[in-house]
Design an enzyme around this catalytic site. Structure first.
Site, PDB file in Angstrom:
ATOM      1  N   THR A 182       0.869  -1.180   0.000  1.00 57.10           N
ATOM      2  CA  THR A 182       0.000   0.000   0.000  1.00 57.10           C
ATOM      3  C   THR A 182       0.901   1.224   0.000  1.00 57.10           C
ATOM      4  OG1 THR A 182      -1.826  -1.046   1.167  1.00 57.10           O
ATOM      5  CG2 THR A 182      -1.538   1.300   1.559  1.00 57.10           C
ATOM      6  N   ARG A 210     -15.032  -6.216   0.715  1.00 53.84           N
ATOM      7  CA  ARG A 210     -14.270  -5.772   1.890  1.00 53.84           C
ATOM      8  C   ARG A 210     -13.531  -4.445   1.595  1.00 53.84           C
ATOM      9  NH1 ARG A 210      -8.678  -4.490   3.073  1.00 53.84           N
ATOM     10  NH2 ARG A 210      -8.333  -4.904   5.272  1.00 53.84           N
ATOM     11  N   GLY A 212     -10.767  -1.756   3.494  1.00 53.04           N
ATOM     12  CA  GLY A 212      -9.858  -1.591   4.634  1.00 53.04           C
ATOM     13  C   GLY A 212      -9.869  -0.167   5.164  1.00 53.04           C
ATOM     14  N   ASP A 213      -8.834   0.164   5.895  1.00 55.63           N
ATOM     15  CA  ASP A 213      -8.741   1.480   6.541  1.00 55.63           C
ATOM     16  C   ASP A 213      -8.329   2.591   5.585  1.00 55.63           C
ATOM     17  OD1 ASP A 213      -6.225   0.065   6.360  1.00 55.63           O
ATOM     18  OD2 ASP A 213      -5.347   1.746   7.462  1.00 55.63           O
ATOM     19  N   THR A 233      -0.598   2.004   7.077  1.00 57.05           N
ATOM     20  CA  THR A 233      -0.539   0.760   6.304  1.00 57.05           C
ATOM     21  C   THR A 233      -0.474  -0.419   7.253  1.00 57.05           C
ATOM     22  OG1 THR A 233       0.743  -0.573   4.751  1.00 57.05           O
ATOM     23  CG2 THR A 233       1.975   1.016   6.057  1.00 57.05           C
ATOM     24  N   GLY A 234      -1.185  -1.473   6.915  1.00 53.44           N
ATOM     25  CA  GLY A 234      -1.197  -2.644   7.788  1.00 53.44           C
ATOM     26  C   GLY A 234      -2.547  -3.329   7.729  1.00 53.44           C
ATOM     27  N   GLY A 236      -5.936  -3.572   7.940  1.00 60.32           N
ATOM     28  CA  GLY A 236      -6.897  -2.484   7.975  1.00 60.32           C
ATOM     29  C   GLY A 236      -7.990  -2.576   9.017  1.00 60.32           C
TER      30      GLY A 236
HETATM   31  N1  ASP Z   1      -4.275  -1.198   5.111  1.00 60.46           N
HETATM   32  C1  ASP Z   1      -4.542  -1.858   3.877  1.00 60.46           C
HETATM   33  C2  ASP Z   1      -5.886  -2.550   3.975  1.00 60.46           C
HETATM   34  O1  ASP Z   1      -6.200  -3.109   5.009  1.00 60.46           O
HETATM   35  C3  ASP Z   1      -3.519  -2.879   3.497  1.00 60.46           C
HETATM   36  C4  ASP Z   1      -2.075  -2.448   3.561  1.00 60.46           C
HETATM   37  O2  ASP Z   1      -1.755  -1.437   4.188  1.00 60.46           O
HETATM   38  O3  ASP Z   1      -1.223  -3.101   2.939  1.00 60.46           O
HETATM   39  O4  ASP Z   1      -6.595  -2.578   3.003  1.00 60.46           O
END
Ligand code: ASP
Length: 315
Positions: A182, A210, A212-213, A233-234, A236
């Site tokens: 991301t 779905r 994410g954040d 990032t992470g 979500g």
């Molecule tokens: N945060 C992103 C999500 O959950 C994924 C990522 O940061 O790689 O969609």
């Protein structure tokens, strides 16, 4: 005010030297540098924080190494659905899109929502219709395809598992070819204005639409001239449950914490407490950057008008 700063990330997760080849490592470092310099040049020329982060993110979306735009991960159905958001810390205006397909640069569509619609958040087909109406560049499915993400997805598609594109169950096999990330950018411009943006393909094998954040204002993306700009990032789901980006801003505003202290509180304590893997980048209203993560690594970089610069991958 004349100090300016740009901080960027290209994803967080199991990013360790053992899994990298020298060529891959060099490619990531070069890509981060190019994205950093593109946005920094805008700031240096007196451009706005919003335009600086846009230049940076467009370059990263076009780069197949990152999980955004070209090279985005595959959903359970084997397609790419992308999310992006942008926020302007001066006006508190924001624009976001979720589950869009075939949009070459989802960040441009999010900007279009911010600047030329009465809305903040558009999703799915509606967001795609808006893209067509506004003349945003589209590309065929093949443009977004990358063999390594396809292989990642093949590993998961017959299961109910979904994963961060850089944290797989079967790392040994997958890591060799794995390219992650991301992308996000945060800037403070010469006029003291902050902006933040995030763009992603989300998580490999995601289903049921779905989200994410990343495109959710206050969770993966937030900017406020009073405090800071943040891009996360992470995993979500945990960033949504902790309202991570806005929480950092709140800790600064209501508890007088520094950006770094607030980010450590959220990333190392609150997220860890619920098993939320990942990290975030931020810039405060004085131009001080911070990059905090609880995963093995995070593709990250910053550059300031005070001649401070960092490009790093690992802990
Ligand atoms: N945060 C992103 C999500 O959950 C994924 C990522 O940061 O790689 O969609």
């Amino acid at each position: 005010m004349s100090r300016f700063t740009l901080a960027i990330h290209g994803g967080a997760g199991t990013i360790v030297p053992e899994d990298m080849t020298p060529d891959l490592e060099a490619a990531y470092l070069l890509s981060l540098k190019a994205a950093l310099n593109a946005g920094y040049a805008v700031l240096e020329e007196g451009g706005s924080a919003v335009n600086a982060i846009k230049s940076t993110i467009v370059l990263m979306e076009d780069n197949i190494l990152f999980n955004a735009g070209r090279g985005a991960v595959f959903t359970k159905k084997g397609v790419q659905e992308m999310d992006a958001a942008v926020m302007d810390g001066k006006t508190l205006k924001a624009g976001a899109v979720a589950g869009v397909r075939n949009v070459r640069n989802p960040i441009e569509l999010a900007m279009e929502v911010m600047l030329n619609s009465n809305h903040v958040f558009l999703s799915g087909k509606g967001a795609n219709d808006f893209a067509i109406k506004q003349g945003i560049k589209l590309e065929p499915d093949e443009y977004f395809f990358s063999q390594f993400r396809y292989d990642q997805w093949k590993e998961l598609r017959d299961s109910d598992k979904y994963s961060l594109d850089h944290t797989h169950q079967r790392l040994e096999e997958l890591m060799k070819d794995k390219k992650f990330g991301t992308v996000g950018a945060v800037a403070l411009d010469r006029n003291g204005n902050l902006a933040a943006a995030t763009s992603t393909g989300g998580m490999t094998n995601k289903k049921y639409g779905r989200i994410g954040d990343s495109p959710i204002i206050g969770c993966g993306t937030y900017a406020n001239n009073k405090t800071c700009g943040i891009s996360c990032t992470g995993h979500g789901e945990m960033f949504i449950r902790t309202v991570a980006a806005y929480d950092v801003s709140c800790l600064m505003e209501y508890k007088n914490m520094s950006l770094e202290e607030a980010m450590v509180e959220v990333v190392q304590k609150k997220l860890v407490a619920i098993g939320g893997e990942g990290g975030m980048i931020g810039v405060d209203h004085h131009g001080k950057p911070a990059l905090v993560f609880n995963s093995k690594g995070m593709y990250r970089a910053y550059k300031t008008s005070e001649k401070e610069e960092l490009i790093a991958l690992y802990q």
